[in-house]
Design an enzyme around this catalytic site. Sequence first.
Site, PDB file in Angstrom:
ATOM      1  N   HIS A  63       0.867  -1.181   0.000  1.00  0.00           N
ATOM      2  CA  HIS A  63       0.000   0.000   0.000  1.00  0.00           C
ATOM      3  C   HIS A  63       0.902   1.229   0.000  1.00  0.00           C
ATOM      4  CE1 HIS A  63       0.927   0.950   4.177  1.00  0.00           C
ATOM      5  NE2 HIS A  63       0.594  -0.282   4.536  1.00  0.00           N
ATOM      6  N   ASP A  93      -1.914 -18.862  13.434  1.00  0.00           N
ATOM      7  CA  ASP A  93      -0.723 -19.247  14.185  1.00  0.00           C
ATOM      8  C   ASP A  93      -0.861 -18.808  15.644  1.00  0.00           C
ATOM      9  OD1 ASP A  93       2.180 -18.814  15.197  1.00  0.00           O
ATOM     10  OD2 ASP A  93       2.402 -20.012  13.374  1.00  0.00           O
ATOM     11  N   SER A 111       2.621  -4.737   7.169  1.00  0.00           N
ATOM     12  CA  SER A 111       2.219  -4.533   5.779  1.00  0.00           C
ATOM     13  C   SER A 111       3.370  -4.844   4.845  1.00  0.00           C
ATOM     14  CB  SER A 111       1.771  -3.090   5.565  1.00  0.00           C
ATOM     15  OG  SER A 111       0.611  -2.811   6.298  1.00  0.00           O
TER      16      SER A 111
END
Length: 430
Positions: free
Chosen positions: A246, A372, A387
């Site tokens: 992004h 997880d 990210s």
Amino acid sequence: MREKLSRKRISLFFICFALVFGVLFLVVCSHFVPHELYLLKGKDSILEYGLPVTVNITSENNEILQVNGNIATEYDVKLDEPVTVKSDEAGIIDLKLKIFGILPTSVQVKVLPDLKLYPGGQLVGVKLATKGVVVVGLQELEGADEGMYNPSDEAGLMLGDILYKVNNKNINTAEEVIQQINDLDKETVKVDILRNKEKKSLEISPVKCKSDNQYRLGLWVRDNTAGIGTMTFFEDVTNKFGALGHPITDITTNITIPVKDGSIVSSKVLSILPGKSGTPGEIRGIFYNEDKTLGHLSKNTENGIFGKLTENLKNEQYSKPLEIALQNEVKVGPAKILTTLEDKVESFDVYIEEVNKQTQKDSKGMVVRVTDKRLLKETGGIIQGMSGSPIIQDEKIVGAITHVFVNDPTKGYGIFIEWMLDEAGLVVVE
């Protein structure tokens, strides 16, 4: 006479209905039929649109693309059935489509060469210098006549505008803006700005301030920014890399910052703030060895940041590059992500819950849930700083983590890898 008028009205109604239906149908089809289509050389791609229409495909430059086993120079395809496309050569083909043989649209097919990438997962520091300066504040000034003025606001300048010229001279730093005002030899200042990708010119009348007798425009600007994120991939022949998935945005105005230049450097984790419902978590990190640049940054886009590495960033998880999988291969099911919580890249289990087939670039192609147990315990799921963490399914890179669900940090969005490859300049013809 009335009967003729009635027939005309009925005919006009059906004509209008047909036109509206045609436009609406074209909009719907354009939503499902991509403007760009990515394929991997030598591999079958099965496309499923589920539209009850027949499309006529024509192309003047296609000698390499097969549609359902036929070279697609001219071919009719039913979109309510799976369509198999394949090419044994890399290249770009422009296809013209006619829906129902009438409504026109087009698709550019990009056939990628045999491409393998090293997955990332490393936490990196990002330094970015803007192309132009970002307007982050507008200030009211007291003039020498004791009147109150807001010259930039009165001229129409807005927060988030990119100011790239003052009096026809290129501007990249706050100091250059000040210099142009100090060298003022006329009553107005011409500024060239970029607003929502549209160029504009404005005239600002500076104010001579009572406090110091200096001319000012009454604006605050920013010319650089820095932060941390996660490396997604690099390609070792060209050294091109992609990260974040992004854009880097200005913290005040939330605009995507245009890049003049930038760099990535080493970063290490200081602490982790776990995410909770309504409160995004965060990896808190610091830069180190700042004098040693790992790579040069050249692009900041809606789909990530991109550039070229100057240092090798292979991680301990993968000593060899991986194949990629385009969005038509991604499926609901188990996967894993690579990210850094301490001092090295580690692998964590996730589950791809949704795969949203896309016809244009977007950073929300997949919904990913963290499964997880260790990652959930330490971070609560997906947090800021993760990210760009590569998503791997069936030992292929399929995309990267981009956003977290604020109300459920165990989930987040992922971008398809093909969108990042295009921005990185790796969608090339052999």
